[in-house]
Write a protein that holds these residues in place. Sequence first.
Motif, PDB file in Angstrom:
ATOM      1  N   THR A  42      -5.533  -9.656  -9.005  1.00 37.72           N
ATOM      2  CA  THR A  42      -4.434  -9.852  -8.066  1.00 37.72           C
ATOM      3  C   THR A  42      -3.149  -9.387  -8.735  1.00 37.72           C
ATOM      4  N   GLU A  43      -2.108  -9.226  -7.927  1.00 41.21           N
ATOM      5  CA  GLU A  43      -0.826  -8.766  -8.445  1.00 41.21           C
ATOM      6  C   GLU A  43       0.232  -9.856  -8.307  1.00 41.21           C
ATOM      7  N   GLU A  44       1.195  -9.816  -9.202  1.00 39.48           N
ATOM      8  CA  GLU A  44       2.319 -10.729  -9.078  1.00 39.48           C
ATOM      9  C   GLU A  44       3.088 -10.406  -7.795  1.00 39.48           C
ATOM     10  N   SER A  48       7.919  -6.405  -0.730  1.00 38.10           N
ATOM     11  CA  SER A  48       7.092  -5.451   0.005  1.00 38.10           C
ATOM     12  C   SER A  48       7.701  -5.192   1.375  1.00 38.10           C
ATOM     13  N   THR A 138       4.785  -0.249   0.943  1.00 33.60           N
ATOM     14  CA  THR A 138       4.231  -1.309   0.104  1.00 33.60           C
ATOM     15  C   THR A 138       3.882  -2.507   0.977  1.00 33.60           C
ATOM     16  N   THR A 140       1.802  -6.416   0.911  1.00 36.65           N
ATOM     17  CA  THR A 140       1.089  -7.485   0.211  1.00 36.65           C
ATOM     18  C   THR A 140       0.160  -8.159   1.200  1.00 36.65           C
ATOM     19  N   ARG A 152      -9.647  -5.665  -0.690  1.00 36.36           N
ATOM     20  CA  ARG A 152      -8.876  -4.583  -1.305  1.00 36.36           C
ATOM     21  C   ARG A 152      -9.543  -3.242  -1.040  1.00 36.36           C
ATOM     22  N   GLU A 162       1.103   1.470  -1.425  1.00 34.34           N
ATOM     23  CA  GLU A 162       0.854   0.502  -2.494  1.00 34.34           C
ATOM     24  C   GLU A 162       0.395  -0.818  -1.883  1.00 34.34           C
ATOM     25  N   ARG A 164      -0.762  -4.746  -2.626  1.00 34.36           N
ATOM     26  CA  ARG A 164      -0.813  -5.880  -3.548  1.00 34.36           C
ATOM     27  C   ARG A 164      -1.618  -6.996  -2.896  1.00 34.36           C
TER      28      ARG A 164
END
Length: 209
Positions: A42-44, A48, A138, A140, A152, A162, A164
């Motif tokens: 996972t991403e911080e 977005s 972007t 999320t 994902r 992108e 996330r």
Amino acid sequence: MTIQGPAGPKRRRWPARLAVVLVLAFVAWLAVCWAVLEHPRTEEPAVSDALLVLGPPDIQRMATAQELMERGIAPVLVIATPDAQPGDSPAMVQYYEDKDFCAPRTDYEVICFKPNPSTTQGEAIELRDLAAERGWDTVTAVTFKQHVPRARMILKRCYGGELRMAATDYGFTPLGALGQYVYQSAGFVKAWLTPGCEQQLPGNPKELE
């Protein structure tokens, strides 16, 4: 007169060998599921263009999304709203039918949609279309931990920006986790059989618009 060798003991060894192979395969499958599904990448959270809640938008998933929105992660909250499932409680069915989480807000925009088909793939298709229409670079996405790897993969097939992933943890019991391992494994098989953004299995066609 024909003399037969000791075939009986050999035959009796095959079930034992097969059992060993099956046990080893089961243990290997559990190990892979534990590594992939219990420890997903996972991403911080970061700013977005939109925050996407993958369905169903249950209370815990929406709480995670609301917390991120209050932190100013995105100006748009996108919520997938598939139909309630047969096993849902009456209270949960009513929760999904009321869709209070879709109510307009003054601090950010809310977009609710019913995925077509009613799967992660349908959510990915809608993300692709919304991103193209609104120029999102972007995004999320919020889902539960064991769903992150498959989500994902499917979202990236349709969305080229992108991506996330943010995860909520339901704290499954061992039996519940095993059920998820089976379900997510079957989902990966289906995803591998339908590699394109909109490719469908013959028995699960996309509904006509």
